[in-house]
Design an enzyme around this catalytic site. Sequence first.
Site, PDB file in Angstrom:
ATOM      1  N   SER A 121       0.758  -1.450  -0.346  1.00 30.09           N
ATOM      2  CA  SER A 121      -0.098  -0.134  -0.220  1.00 30.09           C
ATOM      3  C   SER A 121       1.515   1.149   0.060  1.00 30.09           C
ATOM      4  CB  SER A 121      -0.775   0.399   1.300  1.00 30.09           C
ATOM      5  OG  SER A 121      -1.670  -0.899   1.575  1.00 30.09           O
ATOM      6  N   HIS A 142      -1.194  -2.104  -7.359  1.00 30.32           N
ATOM      7  CA  HIS A 142      -1.782  -2.179  -5.968  1.00 30.32           C
ATOM      8  C   HIS A 142      -3.565  -2.317  -6.275  1.00 30.32           C
ATOM      9  CE1 HIS A 142      -2.814   1.564  -2.840  1.00 30.32           C
ATOM     10  NE2 HIS A 142      -2.826  -0.303  -2.084  1.00 30.32           N
ATOM     11  N   GLU A 154      -4.299   0.524  -8.523  1.00 33.05           N
ATOM     12  CA  GLU A 154      -3.345   1.487  -9.211  1.00 33.05           C
ATOM     13  C   GLU A 154      -1.599   1.320  -9.713  1.00 33.05           C
ATOM     14  OE1 GLU A 154      -2.323   5.500  -6.455  1.00 33.05           O
ATOM     15  OE2 GLU A 154      -1.893   3.202  -4.372  1.00 33.05           O
ATOM     16  N   ASN A 192      -3.281   5.806  -1.033  1.00 27.09           N
ATOM     17  CA  ASN A 192      -3.460   6.491   0.178  1.00 27.09           C
ATOM     18  C   ASN A 192      -2.159   7.677   1.188  1.00 27.09           C
ATOM     19  OD1 ASN A 192      -5.277   3.832   1.050  1.00 27.09           O
ATOM     20  ND2 ASN A 192      -3.282   2.137   0.452  1.00 27.09           N
TER      21      ASN A 192
END
Length: 293
Positions: A121, A142, A154, A192
């Site tokens: 992450s 991701h 991602e 994130n």
Amino acid sequence: MVVEIKKVGVIGAGQMGSGIAHVCALAGYDVALNDISTDRIQSGLASINGNMARQVSKGIIKEDDRTAALDRIKAANSIDQLADVDLVIESAVENEQVKRKIFAQLCPLLKPEAILSTNTSSISITRLAASTDRPERFIGIHFMNPVPLMELVELVRGIATEDETFEKSREFVANLGKTIAVAEDFPAFMVNRILLPMINEAIYTLYEGVGSVEAIDTAMRLGANHPMGPLQLADFIGLDTCLSIMQVLYEGLADSKYRPCPLLVKYVEAGWLGRKTQRGFYDYRGETPVPTR
Ligand SMILES: NC(=O)c1ccc[n+]([C@@H]2O[C@H](COP(=O)([O-])OP(=O)(O)OC[C@H]3O[C@@H](n4cnc5c(N)ncnc54)[C@H](O)[C@@H]3O)[C@@H](O)[C@H]2O)c1
């Protein structure tokens, strides 16, 4: 060396790894699902089975698709069983030392042309890649949680990632039916980098007594039109994962605005990690979740 991706090795059979195995198998890939704990592999397989059954009952997939996909997923109780895969997706705990250890064990076993990816992450793809024997065939893929439902992936190149690796990964993710957003390799990438400081701020809001768990979640659901409150979302992500991401942001960007809230640290130290341990900002042991503050 060009690799055709047919078989995928997934390391970590937790909420993310099992979701990744689920979507790969439904898209027609053979999957070897590995975890350090054989119990986690079994519970991962059980949750894939249950989640696919739900998709059948909702008419999203056919029963034949479910049985064929379940047949494609094999438990790999030992990492040696990943030797013949074309692509590895590492999705073990968000801890750099653990991930490095896995790569050190895995790389000598893998085919030289195999692509190695991580579902981290937040941790630097370039740094993880440099710890392997194949930085040019290393990439960040991701996924979002829950993997079968969330459309975005991602894709993150490390400094050494070759175009071929990027293109093969892009093709693979598109075959899963996901939409790609390309992110540069900076701490926590895009989603994130934006989401976790908001969650951390929600925890500060609780810590400072500005609102209760329920009030904060209601405020953001009804006041900002978020589908879930930030504390409910933190429990869903896992408070250990939230804390690790904040630490990566804090250290990686050397900016005090990313300081993890001490209350988040306390919950993690208590082992109250959210839904996966039945207790976090809410207690999930009864019929309905009850706020813990
Ligand atoms: N939770 C989220 O919302 C989310 C979203 C996107 C990405 N991620 C990332 O996905 C990864 C996994 O997160 P998760 O939420 O599935 O965590 P989780 O706690 O549900 O699962 C982690 C799994 O890793 C296993 N594991 C630990 N050490 C291992 C080892 N040496 N070898 C093999 N398996 C090992 C554990 O037994 C566990 O089953 C993390 O890197 C996390 O940052 C999480």
